[in-house]
Design an enzyme around this catalytic site. Structure first.
Site, short mmCIF file in Angstrom:
data_model
loop_
_atom_site.label_atom_id
_atom_site.label_comp_id
_atom_site.label_asym_id
_atom_site.label_seq_id
_atom_site.Cartn_x
_atom_site.Cartn_y
_atom_site.Cartn_z
N ALA A 67 40.42 4.19 37.21
CA ALA A 67 39.35 4.89 36.50
C ALA A 67 38.13 4.87 37.41
CB ALA A 67 39.05 4.17 35.20
N GLY A 112 43.79 2.32 36.33
CA GLY A 112 44.19 3.52 35.56
C GLY A 112 45.18 4.40 36.31
N GLU A 115 48.48 2.74 35.71
CA GLU A 115 48.79 3.03 34.29
C GLU A 115 49.23 4.48 34.11
OE1 GLU A 115 44.88 1.35 33.40
OE2 GLU A 115 45.81 0.32 31.72
N GLU A 135 41.87 -4.94 37.47
CA GLU A 135 40.71 -4.95 36.57
C GLU A 135 40.05 -6.33 36.46
OE1 GLU A 135 43.57 -3.42 35.93
OE2 GLU A 135 43.18 -1.42 35.15
N1 COA Z 1 36.23 4.42 41.20
C1 COA Z 1 35.27 5.09 41.85
N2 COA Z 1 35.25 5.25 43.18
C2 COA Z 1 36.27 4.73 43.87
C3 COA Z 1 37.33 4.04 43.25
C4 COA Z 1 37.29 3.90 41.85
N3 COA Z 1 38.26 3.30 41.16
N4 COA Z 1 38.19 3.63 44.22
C5 COA Z 1 37.69 4.05 45.39
N5 COA Z 1 36.54 4.72 45.18
C6 COA Z 1 35.67 5.34 46.20
C7 COA Z 1 34.87 4.31 46.94
O1 COA Z 1 33.71 3.95 46.20
C8 COA Z 1 34.55 5.05 48.21
O2 COA Z 1 33.51 5.95 47.93
P1 COA Z 1 32.19 6.04 48.93
O3 COA Z 1 32.79 6.57 50.22
O4 COA Z 1 31.31 7.03 48.24
O5 COA Z 1 31.67 4.66 49.04
C9 COA Z 1 35.79 5.89 48.45
O6 COA Z 1 36.46 5.96 47.19
C10 COA Z 1 36.76 5.27 49.44
O7 COA Z 1 37.05 3.94 49.01
P2 COA Z 1 36.87 2.64 49.94
O8 COA Z 1 36.72 1.45 49.05
O9 COA Z 1 35.81 2.87 50.96
O10 COA Z 1 38.29 2.63 50.67
P3 COA Z 1 39.07 1.38 51.26
O11 COA Z 1 40.18 1.92 52.07
O12 COA Z 1 38.12 0.44 51.93
O13 COA Z 1 39.66 0.61 49.98
C11 COA Z 1 40.72 0.47 47.82
C12 COA Z 1 40.61 1.23 49.15
C13 COA Z 1 41.64 1.27 46.90
C14 COA Z 1 41.34 -0.92 48.07
C15 COA Z 1 39.33 0.29 47.19
O14 COA Z 1 38.70 1.57 47.14
C16 COA Z 1 39.33 -0.27 45.80
O15 COA Z 1 39.52 -1.46 45.62
N6 COA Z 1 39.09 0.59 44.78
C17 COA Z 1 38.97 0.19 43.42
C18 COA Z 1 40.31 -0.12 42.81
C19 COA Z 1 40.14 -0.62 41.40
O16 COA Z 1 39.57 -1.65 41.13
N7 COA Z 1 40.68 0.15 40.44
C20 COA Z 1 40.66 -0.19 39.06
C21 COA Z 1 39.50 0.41 38.39
S1 COA Z 1 39.46 -0.02 36.67
#
Ligand code: COA
Length: 260
Positions: A67, A112, A115, A135
């Site tokens: 999400a 999400g 999911e 989460e």
């Molecule tokens: N919501 C909003 N934005 C998200 C996102 C999410 N769930 N997951 C990634 N993004 C965005 C990042 O903020 C970043 O945006 P920016 O360039 O404007 O800063 C962009 O996507 C790229 O992500 P980044 O974190 O820089 O890539 P990475 O390769 O370093 O890491 C992940 C990849 C997937 C490990 C990391 O993005 C992450 O942990 N995301 C969240 C996962 C999460 O907790 N999901 C559950 C949500 S309830």
């Protein structure tokens, strides 16, 4: 409704839907969730000759990274519960869709996104797919059915581990524990999903729909699912397609089903 985020390609009876927010790793913001609801409630059911739906993510890095966390900042206890229930309701539309829905998981499937993949009837993992329910790292829990469907798919112990640690697992482990139905070379996820939908497309459509309904009922209706199974069995036995299927078997030919 105009689709702003989802890119839909309807070809030879298969609707391939790409969640297209690559810069945000295809995170599910409000607009994306509205479009997914509309897709399964209105758009896809209206498509003539639809055999099945494939969901995938834009780019090579993510299926869906969860999400959209940036939309969490204004939520309170009441709106948070509504937000979670809304996501659950949308995912039930996918789970209960009467034609096969397959997730082609081409990268991160987190929160999400994991999911969403689990609400689909099957999951095809590319080699770079990564699954997880992270989460707990944010102070919350899975809210779009993740505590339930992960438990259904991989059992209590692994679901506990993934939901409590927030750890990600790779495609091979996802395949090994039954979270992914198939493990394929990166980039081959959609092709494999098409192969499965085409195979199911040759079967009797009413039977396919009732099988989906009964399998879902196991988890959502308990013992009543057995009653549902014999009732559906009874209803199907009278259909034209069953007459055709039985006749084709006896005449040693391929059945030509019409969905009636
Ligand atoms: N919501 C909003 N934005 C998200 C996102 C999410 N769930 N997951 C990634 N993004 C965005 C990042 O903020 C970043 O945006 P920016 O360039 O404007 O800063 C962009 O996507 C790229 O992500 P980044 O974190 O820089 O890539 P990475 O390769 O370093 O890491 C992940 C990849 C997937 C490990 C990391 O993005 C992450 O942990 N995301 C969240 C996962 C999460 O907790 N999901 C559950 C949500 S309830």
């Amino acid at each position: 409704m105009n689709f702003e985020i989802l890119k839909n390609d309807f070809e030879e009876g298969i609707l391939t839907v790409t969640i297209n927010r690559e810069k945000a790793l295809n995170a599910l913001n409000r607009q994306t969730m509205l479009e997914i609801r509309y897709l399964f409630e209105v758009y896809a059911p209206d498509l003539e000759g639809l055999k099945g739906v494939i969901l995938t993510g834009a780019g090579t890095k993510a299926f869906v990274a969860g999400a959209d966390i940036k939309e969490f900042t204004n939520l309170n206890a009441k709106t948070g519960a509504v937000f979670s229930k809304n996501g659950q309701d949308i995912y039930f539309l996918i789970e209960n869709f009467p034609k096969p829905v397959i997730a082609a998981v081409n990268g991160y499937a987190l929160g999400g996104g994991c999911e969403l993949a689990m609400a689909c009837h099957m999951r095809i993992a590319g080699e770079k797919a990564r699954f997880g329910q992270p989460e707990v790292n944010l102070g919350i829990i899975a809210g779009y059915g993740g505590t339930q469907r992960l438990t259904q798919l991989v059992g209590k112990g692994k679901s506990m581990e993934l939901n409590l640690t927030g750890d990600m697992i790779g495609a091979e482990e996802a395949y090994r524990i039954g979270l992914a139905n198939h493990l394929v070379a990166q980039g081959e996820e959609v092709a494999k999903a098409k192969e499965i939908i085409n195979k199911i497309g040759k079967k009797a459509p009413l039977a396919v729909a009732k099988a989906i309904d009964c399998i879902n009922a196991h988890f959502n209706e308990g013992k009543a699912a057995y009653k549902k199974e014999y009732e559906h069995f009874g209803a199907l036995i009278e259909t034209e397609d069953t007459k055709e299927g039985v006749a084709a078997f006896i005449e040693k030919r391929t059945a030509n089903f019409k969905g009636i």
